[in-house]
Design a protein around this motif. Structure first.
Motif, PDB file in Angstrom:
ATOM      1  N   SER A  11     -47.416  12.007  34.954  1.00  0.00           N
ATOM      2  CA  SER A  11     -47.263  12.794  33.734  1.00  0.00           C
ATOM      3  C   SER A  11     -47.935  14.155  33.868  1.00  0.00           C
ATOM      4  CB  SER A  11     -47.855  12.032  32.549  1.00  0.00           C
ATOM      5  OG  SER A  11     -47.796  12.809  31.379  1.00  0.00           O
ATOM      6  N   ARG A  12     -49.135  14.186  34.475  1.00  0.00           N
ATOM      7  CA  ARG A  12     -49.820  15.455  34.682  1.00  0.00           C
ATOM      8  C   ARG A  12     -49.066  16.338  35.658  1.00  0.00           C
ATOM      9  NH1 ARG A  12     -55.973  14.829  36.210  1.00  0.00           N
ATOM     10  NH2 ARG A  12     -55.811  13.728  34.194  1.00  0.00           N
ATOM     11  N   LEU A  13     -48.529  15.742  36.730  1.00  0.00           N
ATOM     12  CA  LEU A  13     -47.755  16.519  37.695  1.00  0.00           C
ATOM     13  C   LEU A  13     -46.505  17.092  37.048  1.00  0.00           C
ATOM     14  CD1 LEU A  13     -47.282  17.470  40.590  1.00  0.00           C
ATOM     15  CD2 LEU A  13     -46.164  15.272  41.054  1.00  0.00           C
ATOM     16  N   LEU A  14     -45.831  16.299  36.226  1.00  0.00           N
ATOM     17  CA  LEU A  14     -44.638  16.785  35.533  1.00  0.00           C
ATOM     18  C   LEU A  14     -44.988  17.923  34.582  1.00  0.00           C
ATOM     19  CD1 LEU A  14     -41.625  16.491  34.917  1.00  0.00           C
ATOM     20  CD2 LEU A  14     -42.240  14.762  33.197  1.00  0.00           C
ATOM     21  N   ARG A  15     -46.125  17.785  33.921  1.00  0.00           N
ATOM     22  CA  ARG A  15     -46.561  18.838  33.006  1.00  0.00           C
ATOM     23  C   ARG A  15     -46.835  20.136  33.757  1.00  0.00           C
ATOM     24  NH1 ARG A  15     -51.705  17.037  30.054  1.00  0.00           N
ATOM     25  NH2 ARG A  15     -50.283  15.277  29.674  1.00  0.00           N
ATOM     26  N   TYR A  16     -47.505  20.024  34.906  1.00  0.00           N
ATOM     27  CA  TYR A  16     -47.789  21.220  35.698  1.00  0.00           C
ATOM     28  C   TYR A  16     -46.504  21.855  36.229  1.00  0.00           C
ATOM     29  CZ  TYR A  16     -52.773  20.092  35.645  1.00  0.00           C
ATOM     30  OH  TYR A  16     -54.066  19.847  35.262  1.00  0.00           O
ATOM     31  N   LEU A  17     -45.541  21.025  36.611  1.00  0.00           N
ATOM     32  CA  LEU A  17     -44.272  21.559  37.101  1.00  0.00           C
ATOM     33  C   LEU A  17     -43.530  22.311  36.009  1.00  0.00           C
ATOM     34  CD1 LEU A  17     -42.971  18.622  39.350  1.00  0.00           C
ATOM     35  CD2 LEU A  17     -43.869  20.839  40.092  1.00  0.00           C
ATOM     36  N   ILE A  18     -43.534  21.756  34.811  1.00  0.00           N
ATOM     37  CA  ILE A  18     -42.855  22.426  33.693  1.00  0.00           C
ATOM     38  C   ILE A  18     -43.538  23.737  33.343  1.00  0.00           C
ATOM     39  CG2 ILE A  18     -42.270  22.224  31.255  1.00  0.00           C
ATOM     40  CD1 ILE A  18     -41.906  19.236  31.677  1.00  0.00           C
ATOM     41  N   LEU A  19     -44.880  23.698  33.252  1.00  0.00           N
ATOM     42  CA  LEU A  19     -45.623  24.915  32.931  1.00  0.00           C
ATOM     43  C   LEU A  19     -45.502  25.957  34.034  1.00  0.00           C
ATOM     44  CD1 LEU A  19     -48.884  23.413  31.360  1.00  0.00           C
ATOM     45  CD2 LEU A  19     -46.950  24.456  30.176  1.00  0.00           C
ATOM     46  N   GLY A  20     -45.529  25.493  35.300  1.00  0.00           N
ATOM     47  CA  GLY A  20     -45.363  26.429  36.410  1.00  0.00           C
ATOM     48  C   GLY A  20     -43.988  27.065  36.426  1.00  0.00           C
ATOM     49  N   SER A  21     -42.958  26.273  36.138  1.00  0.00           N
ATOM     50  CA  SER A  21     -41.597  26.818  36.092  1.00  0.00           C
ATOM     51  C   SER A  21     -41.462  27.833  34.969  1.00  0.00           C
ATOM     52  CB  SER A  21     -40.595  25.680  35.905  1.00  0.00           C
ATOM     53  OG  SER A  21     -40.692  24.737  36.962  1.00  0.00           O
TER      54      SER A  21
END
Length: 280
Positions: A11-21
């Motif tokens: 969940s944290r990795l997905l959150r970082y990917l979304i925010l990074g994108s």
């Protein structure tokens, strides 16, 4: 427990990917605009897009050699900073009086102050020009300070007033019981309590002052008082045509200070934009 930790990590990795994108989407136009400032002019005006641009300092050399860009930037900083200081010095006591004192016509006066911001700038452009000409202040940074402060004073007053209305009056009553006067209450209680609102009003006033073009063009007739907005207009014509790379570089230089300022005070700014939203 292992599965729970794995789910939390995913969940944290997905959150970082979304925010990074999303950060890439927001920053890509800014970075692309910056690359235009470091590309040769002949490459910019080609009919076909160049996806792998070459690097050139032609625009920077042009700004350094032909235009006093440092003076334009300094004029902008002085005019904007001075106008914000004037607005805060005048708006904080005015907002305190409108939010704390009971007198006849208080709401009408507050609405009148706000309504002056809705006036079309072109209506007062000519009188302001003759006023500063009679005072001998045309083509000076001091005149820009006063004009920017006059334009934004009503908005700054209204914003700070809305935050002061949210401060409980019980704090003032307790201070008055201890013998504190109005100035002590304003300095020790009101200003610290509504500091996020003051910061918000100052940033908004600075943004409006930087974006002001009509009065700047009217008052600043030479390079002695040119700001970045007027200097930017000078790159859009002449015998050399439109200098796109210089326009991009100057625009980026004018944009970065506000971006850095907003990033540094984003916590106060976000809190200030939500405080006072109901009352006022």
């Amino acid at each position: 427990m292992a599965s729970v930790r794995r789910c939390r990590g995913e969940s944290r990795l997905l959150r970082y990917l979304i925010l990074g994108s999303w950060a890439v989407v927001c920053l890509a136009p800014i970075l692309w605009f910056l690359t235009i400032g470091f590309r040769p002019r002949t490459e910019i005006i080609l009919p076909r897009p160049v996806y792998w641009p070459s690097f050139s300092l032609d625009a920077w050399r042009l700004l350094v050699s032909d235009w006093p860009i440092a003076r334009y930037l300094m004029n902008s900083v002085l005019a904007v900073f001075g106008s914000v200081v004037i607005d805060l010095v005048l708006a904080i006591p005015a907002a305190f009086a409108l939010s704390r004192y009971e007198f006849r016509g208080r709401e009408d006066i507050g609405f009148y102050i706000l309504s002056t911001r809705m006036m079309a700038p072109a209506i007062v452009a000519v009188p302001i020009f003759f006023l500063f000409r009679s005072l001998g202040m045309l083509d000076t940074v001091w005149a820009l300070m006063l004009v920017y402060a006059a334009i934004n004073l009503s908005l700054v007053t209204w914003i700070i007033r809305s935050y002061m209305l949210d401060i409980p009056k019980e704090l003032e009553d307790a201070a008055r019981t201890d013998g504190a006067g109005d100035l002590t209450i304003l300095r020790e209680i009101i200003i610290p309590a509504c500091l996020p609102g003051i910061i918000t009003a100052a940033v908004i006033a600075a943004i409006f002052a930087i974006n002001e073009f009509l009065f700047t063009l009217l008052i600043a007739s030479t390079a002695n008082a040119y700001t970045m907005s007027v200097a930017l207009a000078n790159f859009t014509g002449g015998s050399d045509g439109v200098i796109y790379n210089a326009i991009a570089l100057v625009s980026f230089l004018a944009f970065v200070p506000i971006l850095v300022l907003v990033v540094l005070i984003q916590k106060h700014l976000s809190r200030g934009l939500t405080m006072g939203a109901v009352k006022g």
